[in-house]
Design a protein around this motif. Structure first.
Motif, PDB file in Angstrom:
ATOM      1  N   ILE A  77       0.838  -1.202   0.000  1.00  0.00           N
ATOM      2  CA  ILE A  77       0.000   0.000   0.000  1.00  0.00           C
ATOM      3  C   ILE A  77       0.869   1.246   0.000  1.00  0.00           C
ATOM      4  CG2 ILE A  77      -1.600   1.372   1.402  1.00  0.00           C
ATOM      5  CD1 ILE A  77      -2.877  -1.335   2.247  1.00  0.00           C
ATOM      6  N   GLU A  97       2.234   1.684  -3.410  1.00  0.00           N
ATOM      7  CA  GLU A  97       1.147   2.124  -4.296  1.00  0.00           C
ATOM      8  C   GLU A  97       0.872   3.614  -4.110  1.00  0.00           C
ATOM      9  OE1 GLU A  97      -3.692   1.682  -4.289  1.00  0.00           O
ATOM     10  OE2 GLU A  97      -2.509  -0.018  -3.578  1.00  0.00           O
ATOM     11  N   GLN A 107       3.575   5.789  -5.610  1.00  0.00           N
ATOM     12  CA  GLN A 107       3.417   5.864  -7.065  1.00  0.00           C
ATOM     13  C   GLN A 107       2.265   6.785  -7.451  1.00  0.00           C
ATOM     14  OE1 GLN A 107       5.411   4.584  -9.397  1.00  0.00           O
ATOM     15  NE2 GLN A 107       4.149   5.485 -11.005  1.00  0.00           N
ATOM     16  N   ARG A 108       1.123   6.621  -6.813  1.00  0.00           N
ATOM     17  CA  ARG A 108      -0.038   7.475  -7.124  1.00  0.00           C
ATOM     18  C   ARG A 108       0.264   8.942  -6.860  1.00  0.00           C
ATOM     19  NH1 ARG A 108      -5.451   5.916  -4.358  1.00  0.00           N
ATOM     20  NH2 ARG A 108      -6.237   7.542  -5.718  1.00  0.00           N
ATOM     21  N   ARG A 167      -5.906   5.314   0.468  1.00  0.00           N
ATOM     22  CA  ARG A 167      -5.810   4.557  -0.788  1.00  0.00           C
ATOM     23  C   ARG A 167      -7.159   4.307  -1.418  1.00  0.00           C
ATOM     24  NH1 ARG A 167      -5.542  -1.712   0.228  1.00  0.00           N
ATOM     25  NH2 ARG A 167      -4.604  -1.688  -1.806  1.00  0.00           N
ATOM     26  N   ASP A 204     -11.171  -2.166  -3.702  1.00  0.00           N
ATOM     27  CA  ASP A 204     -10.022  -3.050  -3.582  1.00  0.00           C
ATOM     28  C   ASP A 204     -10.536  -4.364  -3.031  1.00  0.00           C
ATOM     29  OD1 ASP A 204      -7.672  -4.371  -3.299  1.00  0.00           O
ATOM     30  OD2 ASP A 204      -6.852  -3.077  -1.737  1.00  0.00           O
TER      31      ASP A 204
END
Length: 144
Positions: A74, A77, A80-81, A106, A140
């Motif tokens: 997470i 992630e 990156q986002r 997230r 998710d």
């Protein structure tokens, strides 16, 4: 459609079979220990308690390992986002957020992620408060 009310996930084999069975074995072993406390079979009862304790730890440890791995994923992630949305490193913002806040964030859609992240830092929002304020919930269904 996943949202705040239905995003909690249970894994039936873990939550409803393995963990309850290990708790039953532990309780049974404790009852057995107290029943045999003043007899010559106390060593067998202690042995059973030890085995029951180890059995109880196994699903707990498996869950902890899976959740820690998921937390790392997470975090990656979100790094990156954040970079894709802002063009800058997440490190500065990451230091201001608790892991529970990052996990909650997230679920936010890209258009609300940055403003909600800033609000979470400014107002010290708890993870549940973050999740409840998300308008565009990102599903998710692969969580542990």
């Amino acid at each position: 459609m996943q949202n705040y009310k239905n995003h909690t996930r249970y894994f039936p084999l873990h939550h409803f079979l393995i963990t309850p069975l290990t708790l039953i074995i532990m309780a049974w072993s404790l009852v057995n220990l107290f029943t045999l406390w003043e007899t010559k079979e106390i060593s067998q009862a202690l042995y059973n308690i030890l085995i029951a304790f180890v059995l109880l730890l196994l699903p707990v440890l498996a869950r902890i390992y899976a959740l820690k791995t998921q937390d790392r994923i997470i975090r990656l992630e979100m790094r990156q986002r954040y970079f894709e949305l802002t063009g800058t490193s997440f490190l500065k913002m990451e230091k201001k957020l608790r892991m529970s806040q990052i996990i909650a964030l997230r679920f936010a859609g890209d258009e609300e992620l940055i403003p909600l992240m800033e609000k979470a830092v400014k107002d010290k929002l708890k993870s549940n408060e973050i999740k409840k304020s998300i308008q565009n919930w990102q599903e998710d269904r692969r969580r542990v």
